[in-house]
Design an enzyme around this catalytic site. Structure first.
Site, PDB file in Angstrom:
ATOM      1  N   GLN A 111       0.820  -1.211   0.000  1.00 22.04           N
ATOM      2  CA  GLN A 111       0.000   0.000   0.000  1.00 22.04           C
ATOM      3  C   GLN A 111       0.861   1.272   0.000  1.00 22.04           C
ATOM      4  O   GLN A 111       0.478   2.290  -0.567  1.00 22.04           O
ATOM      5  CB  GLN A 111      -0.902  -0.026   1.250  1.00 22.04           C
ATOM      6  CG  GLN A 111      -2.096   0.883   1.180  1.00 22.04           C
ATOM      7  CD  GLN A 111      -3.257   0.300   0.386  1.00 22.04           C
ATOM      8  OE1 GLN A 111      -3.576  -0.871   0.543  1.00 22.04           O
ATOM      9  NE2 GLN A 111      -3.867   1.092  -0.462  1.00 22.04           N
ATOM     10  N   LYS A 114       1.857   1.834  -3.660  1.00 17.60           N
ATOM     11  CA  LYS A 114       0.649   2.090  -4.445  1.00 17.60           C
ATOM     12  C   LYS A 114       0.141   3.506  -4.187  1.00 17.60           C
ATOM     13  O   LYS A 114      -0.156   4.263  -5.107  1.00 17.60           O
ATOM     14  CB  LYS A 114      -0.428   1.072  -4.043  1.00 17.60           C
ATOM     15  CG  LYS A 114      -1.742   1.243  -4.743  1.00 17.60           C
ATOM     16  CD  LYS A 114      -2.824   0.342  -4.143  1.00 17.60           C
ATOM     17  CE  LYS A 114      -2.375  -1.096  -4.046  1.00 17.60           C
ATOM     18  NZ  LYS A 114      -3.492  -1.996  -3.725  1.00 17.60           N
ATOM     19  N   LYS A 126      -2.674  -1.100   6.529  1.00 11.88           N
ATOM     20  CA  LYS A 126      -3.692  -2.120   6.255  1.00 11.88           C
ATOM     21  C   LYS A 126      -4.117  -2.713   7.586  1.00 11.88           C
ATOM     22  O   LYS A 126      -3.376  -2.643   8.569  1.00 11.88           O
ATOM     23  CB  LYS A 126      -3.099  -3.226   5.366  1.00 11.88           C
ATOM     24  CG  LYS A 126      -4.137  -4.004   4.606  1.00 11.88           C
ATOM     25  CD  LYS A 126      -4.631  -3.282   3.373  1.00 11.88           C
ATOM     26  CE  LYS A 126      -5.757  -4.020   2.701  1.00 11.88           C
ATOM     27  NZ  LYS A 126      -6.083  -3.486   1.377  1.00 11.88           N
ATOM     28  N   GLY A 165     -12.477  -0.365   2.879  1.00 11.90           N
ATOM     29  CA  GLY A 165     -12.836  -1.781   2.734  1.00 11.90           C
ATOM     30  C   GLY A 165     -11.752  -2.588   2.037  1.00 11.90           C
ATOM     31  O   GLY A 165     -10.773  -2.056   1.532  1.00 11.90           O
ATOM     32  N   ASP A 166     -11.929  -3.886   2.048  1.00 11.79           N
ATOM     33  CA  ASP A 166     -11.096  -4.842   1.294  1.00 11.79           C
ATOM     34  C   ASP A 166     -11.926  -6.130   1.282  1.00 11.79           C
ATOM     35  O   ASP A 166     -13.158  -6.071   1.454  1.00 11.79           O
ATOM     36  CB  ASP A 166      -9.725  -5.028   1.977  1.00 11.79           C
ATOM     37  CG  ASP A 166      -8.740  -5.819   1.107  1.00 11.79           C
ATOM     38  OD1 ASP A 166      -8.189  -5.242   0.164  1.00 11.79           O
ATOM     39  OD2 ASP A 166      -8.541  -7.030   1.362  1.00 11.79           O
ATOM     40  N   SER A 377     -10.618   6.792  -2.943  1.00  8.04           N
ATOM     41  CA  SER A 377     -10.763   7.036  -1.500  1.00  8.04           C
ATOM     42  C   SER A 377     -10.159   8.391  -1.140  1.00  8.04           C
ATOM     43  O   SER A 377     -10.706   9.136  -0.333  1.00  8.04           O
ATOM     44  CB  SER A 377     -10.053   5.944  -0.701  1.00  8.04           C
ATOM     45  OG  SER A 377     -10.894   4.833  -0.525  1.00  8.04           O
TER      46      SER A 377
END
Ligand code: NDP
Length: 445
Positions: A111, A114, A126, A165-166, A377
């Site tokens: 993340q 990214k 995360k 979310g995930d 997001s």
């Protein structure tokens, strides 16, 4: 891997024993960084890579809740706040029985890069739990979410850490989490979570963003060779949030999506997936086997087997980590597949990536191809901060621009480090240098 980076990788393995997914994610990034540390000795002298591999903060907590029979149940909650050099920690929550610290760390590590690639001011994190929402009533999911937030609220906030979310965490779970945060803090802090409902601070296109973004990324790859989705056969694994909207956008752009899956098998539909039917089934928490039954003849549900056996031009793994292995990659190559783009996080094994490279399949890693979700997001956070809400078309066009610029940044960076057309090197190096420069500027953090 460069020698000085091997020592760092060995240290990662020793300090994080048994966390194989984290080791895999770290290795993949470190393998790209040789030319960067050679060109920038300042990164080595400030130990930037070593510091990046160690999360800034790791939180593990007990989550007790009661089921519908009044029995006490127990789960474990996690939040790994990996790096905040570029902005507040940002990254999703995953609720799935397979969740443990190694999964959360791999996702949090990915993340960082990214989020840097999006060009937006967000750090990397995360979290999640080994709680399984499957088969639970709404009331059980609510009680679990409330208990989870009773601990998590201490560590999150608009300027600190903004979860989303995930896998296993969609609009329902974000609603329960936000409601409980609001109740126990007495603050309507919209910017504390993203993926909210449209009537209470959510952003248009956030639901669609990861899947749409992946397809936008592939459209850019196709454009380089003068191609488009028109008439291409596409296979999408999974049938959750990312998969459904990848299917939707691929179909809108003229692709024929012939297969999708869940953890109990895949469906093959030569006429093209009927997305309205699939959405209806998934909204009622059904399975792809129900899709095959409802759609009737001409559709096969394959329980044991790999979705990557289905011949296609474009493969979009959108389910989970390590779902596409070396054999799968060989099948894809033999069937003439020319592009694999990861909608999921780390769905391709290292061997699969090697095979794809060797076979000339163009490969887009998740940290570039699925960055549209977190980018949107960040757009939700912008709207919350300015108490504004943008139209669907405006937000979708922002998403399209962001994906184009991520795509181009990957290619330009790869080229400038002597690895033309290598999206993996481009994504890793571009994300890394942005975070590393911020860390250097901020002193020893
Ligand atoms: P969902 O929970 O909505 O869907 C996950 C899908 O993958 C389900 O169809 C699920 O099937 C399937 N799946 C899970 N495990 C397996 C498995 N072992 N084998 C085959 N299928 C499996 O999650 P998302 O769509 O949100 O996430 C999918 C991937 O995309 C994850 O890797 C996630 O980290 C990544 N991602 C998600 C983003 C987002 O915005 N949501 C952003 C960026 C990346 P079943 O129902 O049977 O479990």
């Amino acid at each position: 891997m460069a020698e000085n980076l091997i020592a760092i990788f060995d240290e990662v393995v020793a300090r994080n024993p048994g966390e194989t997914e984290f080791h895999q994610a770290a290795r993949e990034v470190l393998e790209s960084l040789g030319p960067v540390v050679a060109k920038h000795p300042e990164y080595a002298s400030a130990e930037v890579v070593r510091r990046l591999c160690e999360p800034e903060r790791q939180i593990i907590f007990r989550v007790p809740w009661t089921d519908d029979q009044g029995r006490v149940q127990l789960n474990r909650g996690f939040r790994v706040e990996f790096n905040s050099a570029l902005g507040p920690y940002k990254g999703g929550l995953r609720f799935h029985p397979s969740v443990y610290l190694g999964i959360v760390k791999f996702l949090g590590f990915e993340q960082i890069f990214k989020n840097a690639l999006t060009g937006l001011p967000i750090g990397g994190a995360k979290g999640g739990s080994d709680f399984d929402p499957k088969g639970k009533s709404d009331a059980e999911v609510m009680r679990f979410c409330q208990s989870f937030m009773t601990e998590l609220y201490r560590y999150i906030g608009e300027y600190t850490d903004v979860p989303a979310g995930d896998i296993g965490v969609g609009g329902r779970e974000i609603g329960y989490l936000f409601g409980h945060f609001k109740r126990i803090t007495n603050r309507y802090e919209s910017g504390v979570l993203t993926g909210k409902g449209l009537t209470w601070g959510g952003s248009q296109v956030r639901t669609e963003a990861t899947g749409y973004g992946t397809v936008f990324f592939v459209a850019e790859m196709l454009a380089i060779t003068g191609e488009s989705f028109e008439g291409k056969r596409v296979v999408v694994s999974g049938s959750g949030n990312v998969a459904i909207y990848a299917i939707e956008k691929a179909q809108q752009l003229g692709g024929l999506v012939v297969a999708c899956s869940d953890s109990n098998g895949y469906v093959f539909d030569e006429a093209g997936i009927d997305l309205d039917l699939l959405k209806e089934i998934k909204e009622n928490r059904g399975r792809v086997s129900d899709y095959a039954q409802r759609r009737g003849s001409g559709v096969r549900h394959v329980k044991d087997g790999s979705i990557w056996d289905v011949p296609c031009d474009i493969a979009l793994p959108c389910a989970t980590q390590n779902e596409l292995n070396g054999n799968d990659a060989r099948h894809l190559a033999a069937a003439g597949c020319s592009i694999v783009a990861e909608g999921a996080n780390m769905p391709s094994t290292p061997e699969a990536i090697e095979v794809m490279r060797g076979a000339g399949i163009r490969f887009a890693p998740g940290k570039a191809a699925n960055a549209g979700g977190v980018a949107t997001s960040a757009l939700e956070m912008q709207q919350n901060a300015s108490r504004d809400s943008w139209s669907f078309d405006h937000t979708e066009s922002r998403l399209g621009e962001i994906m184009r610029s991520i795509h181009n940044r990957c290619l330009e960076t790869a080229e400038s480090y002597g690895q033309p057309n290598d999206y993996v090197a481009g994504a890793n190096i571009s994300g890394f240098t942005k975070v590393a420069d911020a860390m250097l500027a901020m002193g020893l953090i």
